[in-house]
Design a protein around this motif. Structure first.
Motif, short mmCIF file in Angstrom:
data_model
loop_
_atom_site.label_atom_id
_atom_site.label_comp_id
_atom_site.label_asym_id
_atom_site.label_seq_id
_atom_site.Cartn_x
_atom_site.Cartn_y
_atom_site.Cartn_z
N GLY A 18 -33.91 65.60 -34.85
CA GLY A 18 -35.18 65.10 -34.34
C GLY A 18 -36.31 66.11 -34.53
O GLY A 18 -36.11 67.31 -34.37
N ASN A 69 -42.12 65.62 -38.70
CA ASN A 69 -42.46 64.56 -37.74
C ASN A 69 -43.96 64.63 -37.49
O ASN A 69 -44.47 65.65 -37.02
CB ASN A 69 -41.68 64.77 -36.42
CG ASN A 69 -42.11 63.76 -35.34
OD1 ASN A 69 -42.84 64.10 -34.42
ND2 ASN A 69 -41.71 62.53 -35.49
N VAL A 116 -40.58 56.08 -35.67
CA VAL A 116 -39.67 56.02 -34.53
C VAL A 116 -40.12 54.84 -33.67
O VAL A 116 -41.30 54.72 -33.34
CB VAL A 116 -39.74 57.33 -33.70
CG1 VAL A 116 -38.79 57.26 -32.50
CG2 VAL A 116 -39.39 58.53 -34.57
N GLU A 140 -31.99 57.05 -23.45
CA GLU A 140 -31.12 58.17 -23.07
C GLU A 140 -31.66 59.48 -23.62
O GLU A 140 -31.27 60.56 -23.20
CB GLU A 140 -29.71 58.00 -23.67
CG GLU A 140 -28.95 56.78 -23.23
CD GLU A 140 -29.13 55.60 -24.19
OE1 GLU A 140 -30.26 55.43 -24.69
OE2 GLU A 140 -28.16 54.88 -24.42
N SER A 141 -32.53 59.36 -24.62
CA SER A 141 -33.06 60.52 -25.36
C SER A 141 -33.80 61.51 -24.49
O SER A 141 -34.37 61.15 -23.46
CB SER A 141 -34.11 60.04 -26.38
OG SER A 141 -33.54 59.24 -27.35
N VAL A 190 -30.48 63.24 -33.94
CA VAL A 190 -29.94 64.02 -32.83
C VAL A 190 -30.99 65.04 -32.37
O VAL A 190 -31.56 65.74 -33.20
CB VAL A 190 -28.66 64.75 -33.30
CG1 VAL A 190 -28.13 65.68 -32.23
CG2 VAL A 190 -27.60 63.74 -33.74
N GLY A 191 -31.23 65.08 -31.05
CA GLY A 191 -32.21 66.03 -30.53
C GLY A 191 -31.57 67.10 -29.66
O GLY A 191 -31.41 68.25 -30.06
N THR A 192 -31.16 66.68 -28.45
CA THR A 192 -30.68 67.63 -27.44
C THR A 192 -29.58 68.57 -27.97
O THR A 192 -29.61 69.78 -27.72
CB THR A 192 -30.16 66.85 -26.21
OG1 THR A 192 -31.22 65.99 -25.77
CG2 THR A 192 -29.77 67.78 -25.08
N TYR A 206 -33.31 78.09 -21.41
CA TYR A 206 -33.40 76.64 -21.66
C TYR A 206 -32.06 76.14 -22.22
O TYR A 206 -31.48 75.16 -21.75
CB TYR A 206 -34.56 76.41 -22.64
CG TYR A 206 -35.01 75.00 -22.93
CD1 TYR A 206 -34.31 73.87 -22.54
CD2 TYR A 206 -36.21 74.80 -23.63
CE1 TYR A 206 -34.76 72.59 -22.86
CE2 TYR A 206 -36.67 73.52 -23.94
CZ TYR A 206 -35.94 72.44 -23.55
OH TYR A 206 -36.40 71.18 -23.87
N LEU A 261 -43.89 72.37 -21.88
CA LEU A 261 -42.80 72.48 -22.85
C LEU A 261 -42.79 73.88 -23.46
O LEU A 261 -41.75 74.49 -23.64
CB LEU A 261 -42.93 71.39 -23.94
CG LEU A 261 -41.82 71.36 -24.99
CD1 LEU A 261 -40.44 71.20 -24.37
CD2 LEU A 261 -42.06 70.24 -26.00
N MET A 276 -37.19 69.36 -21.69
CA MET A 276 -36.88 68.06 -22.31
C MET A 276 -35.44 68.06 -22.81
O MET A 276 -35.03 68.94 -23.57
CB MET A 276 -37.83 67.78 -23.46
CG MET A 276 -39.24 67.48 -23.02
SD MET A 276 -40.23 66.95 -24.43
CE MET A 276 -41.85 66.89 -23.68
N ILE A 280 -27.27 63.04 -22.59
CA ILE A 280 -26.04 63.57 -23.20
C ILE A 280 -25.90 65.07 -22.96
O ILE A 280 -24.83 65.65 -23.26
CB ILE A 280 -26.01 63.21 -24.72
CG1 ILE A 280 -24.57 63.18 -25.25
CG2 ILE A 280 -26.86 64.15 -25.55
CD1 ILE A 280 -23.71 62.08 -24.72
C1 LIG Z 1 -37.25 69.13 -26.57
C2 LIG Z 1 -37.46 67.80 -27.24
C3 LIG Z 1 -38.70 67.56 -27.84
C4 LIG Z 1 -38.92 66.37 -28.54
N1 LIG Z 1 -40.12 66.18 -29.17
C5 LIG Z 1 -40.28 65.10 -29.99
C6 LIG Z 1 -41.47 64.96 -30.78
O1 LIG Z 1 -42.37 65.79 -30.74
N2 LIG Z 1 -41.56 63.88 -31.60
C7 LIG Z 1 -40.55 62.94 -31.68
O2 LIG Z 1 -40.68 61.97 -32.45
N3 LIG Z 1 -39.43 63.04 -30.93
C8 LIG Z 1 -39.27 64.10 -30.10
N4 LIG Z 1 -38.12 64.23 -29.36
C9 LIG Z 1 -37.05 63.22 -29.52
C10 LIG Z 1 -36.06 63.66 -30.61
O3 LIG Z 1 -36.69 63.71 -31.85
C11 LIG Z 1 -34.83 62.70 -30.71
O4 LIG Z 1 -35.20 61.41 -31.13
C12 LIG Z 1 -34.10 62.59 -29.37
O5 LIG Z 1 -33.97 63.85 -28.78
C13 LIG Z 1 -32.73 61.95 -29.59
O6 LIG Z 1 -32.02 61.83 -28.39
P1 LIG Z 1 -31.00 62.96 -27.82
O7 LIG Z 1 -31.86 63.99 -27.17
O8 LIG Z 1 -30.17 62.21 -26.85
O9 LIG Z 1 -30.24 63.49 -29.00
C14 LIG Z 1 -37.89 65.38 -28.61
C15 LIG Z 1 -36.68 65.63 -27.96
C16 LIG Z 1 -36.44 66.81 -27.29
C17 LIG Z 1 -35.10 67.05 -26.63
#
Ligand SMILES: Cc1cc2nc3c(=O)[nH]c(=O)nc-3n(C[C@H](O)[C@H](O)[C@H](O)COP(=O)(O)O)c2cc1C
Length: 307
Positions: A18, A69, A116, A140-141, A190-192, A206, A261, A276, A280
């Motif tokens: 992500g 992004n 997105v 859930e993200s 995948v983000g977290t 963090y 943040l 953030m 999960i």
């Molecule tokens: C710390 C953090 C910052 C994020 N910032 C953005 C962002 O700037 N732009 C965006 O499209 N998604 C952002 N996201 C969402 C992620 O790109 C991703 O879609 C999401 O984390 C997926 O879910 P998960 O955290 O369960 O893996 C962010 C997520 C996290 C955890």
């Protein structure tokens, strides 16, 4: 595992990192791309010069494709949109609006456009405007969220559009990845899990909070003002939710979270920062390299899917 997304992006594994504000800088994006996934630089509200610099630094670390992004509400969105073309970026994901006005320029330059979305209606609209794929992101993200869960949103988006769908929200291992593919997704975002990676330039405090989080440790702030954000519970969220309940104005709430943040990522302020993270987080118990994350996730998914 070959899908239309691995084809589209020229990657080995259908795993996308992500484009996270503050977190997804050049080191993380390059590490994920080097591991065979698709790394993204998070544009957030950064200036075009900073993004150009980040792209060039990432290019020094990888010769694999990676993306950016583009946050459409950013005051610098117009310039950032041009920078991705000038720098020959493979693909952009877009958030916080419609990328319609940049579509022609990006398409002409061969930049793949992947908005997105958090609803079927938006996915259909993006397909109509010429998107190459969509990321269907469940609530859930971590970060800014919609209202549908990944489990319900992904198959509905898959049924509604003919472009490939990438599932996001709640995927941190091969089980989640296999489940998303079973719902019809052709890749996962995948983000977290990547926040808690060795290469993420994120304060250890963090990362530690994610590693220690339990299943119920995330909260959603901003429900009352239409800007819901999923974060780990701390002093800031307690204050925020209390103020929300008492009817605080958007401005007052904004003031409380100003730069929060950054506070978490850079300063490691886990009390007042915005941690953030998705639901999960409770399943993440260690900090791993991006290579380990990507390879283990893909291998486990392939095994489960009997590929
Ligand atoms: C710390 C953090 C910052 C994020 N910032 C953005 C962002 O700037 N732009 C965006 O499209 N998604 C952002 N996201 C969402 C992620 O790109 C991703 O879609 C999401 O984390 C997926 O879910 P998960 O955290 O369960 O893996 C962010 C997520 C996290 C955890």
């Amino acid at each position: 595992m070959k899908t239309r997304i691995t084809e589209l992006l020229g990657i080995e594994y259908p795993i996308i990192q992500g484009g996270m504000a503050w977190v997804a800088e050049h080191k993380l994006a390059a590490a994920v791309s080097n591991a065979g996934g698709f790394g993204l630089i998070g544009g957030a509200s950064a200036s075009a010069d900073i993004i150009r610099e980040e792209i060039r630094k990432a290019k020094e670390l990888t010769d694999k494709p990676f993306g950016v992004n583009v946050m459409l509400m950013s005051p610098h969105a117009d310039e950032v949109a041009k920078v991705v073309v000038e720098e020959g970026i493979k693909a952009v994901t877009t958030g916080a609006g419609s990328p319609e006005k940049y579509m022609e320029m990006w398409k002409e330059a061969g930049v793949k456009v992947i908005p997105v979305v958090a609803s079927v209606a938006l996915a259909k609209r993006m397909e109509k405007y010429g998107a190459d794929a969509v990321v269907a992101e469940g609530c859930e993200s971590g970060g800014h969220i919609g209202s549908q869960t990944t489990m319900t949103l992904v198959p509905q988006v898959v049924d509604a559009v003919s472009i490939p769908v990438i599932a996001a929200g709640g995927v941190a291992d091969g089980r989640g990845m296999a489940a998303a593919m079973m719902l019809g997704a052709e890749a996962v975002q995948v983000g977290t899990r990547f926040v808690a990676s060795t290469e993420a330039v994120v304060h250890d405090n963090y990362k530690e909070k994610i590693v220690k989080a339990k299943d119920i440790d995330s909260e959603v702030t901003g429900m009352s003002n239409g800007h819901p954000i999923r974060v780990l519970r701390n002093k800031m969220t307690r204050e925020y939710l209390k103020m929300e309940k008492e009817g605080a104005s958007f401005e007052e709430l904004e003031y409380l979270t100003l730069g929060s943040l950054r506070k978490a990522v850079v300063e490691g302020d886990v009390m007042n920062g915005s941690l953030m993270a998705g639901q999960i987080a409770g399943m993440i118990h260690d900090i791993k390299s991006c290579k380990e994350i990507v390879e283990e996730m893909n291998a486990q998914a392939e095994k489960l899917m009997k590929l």
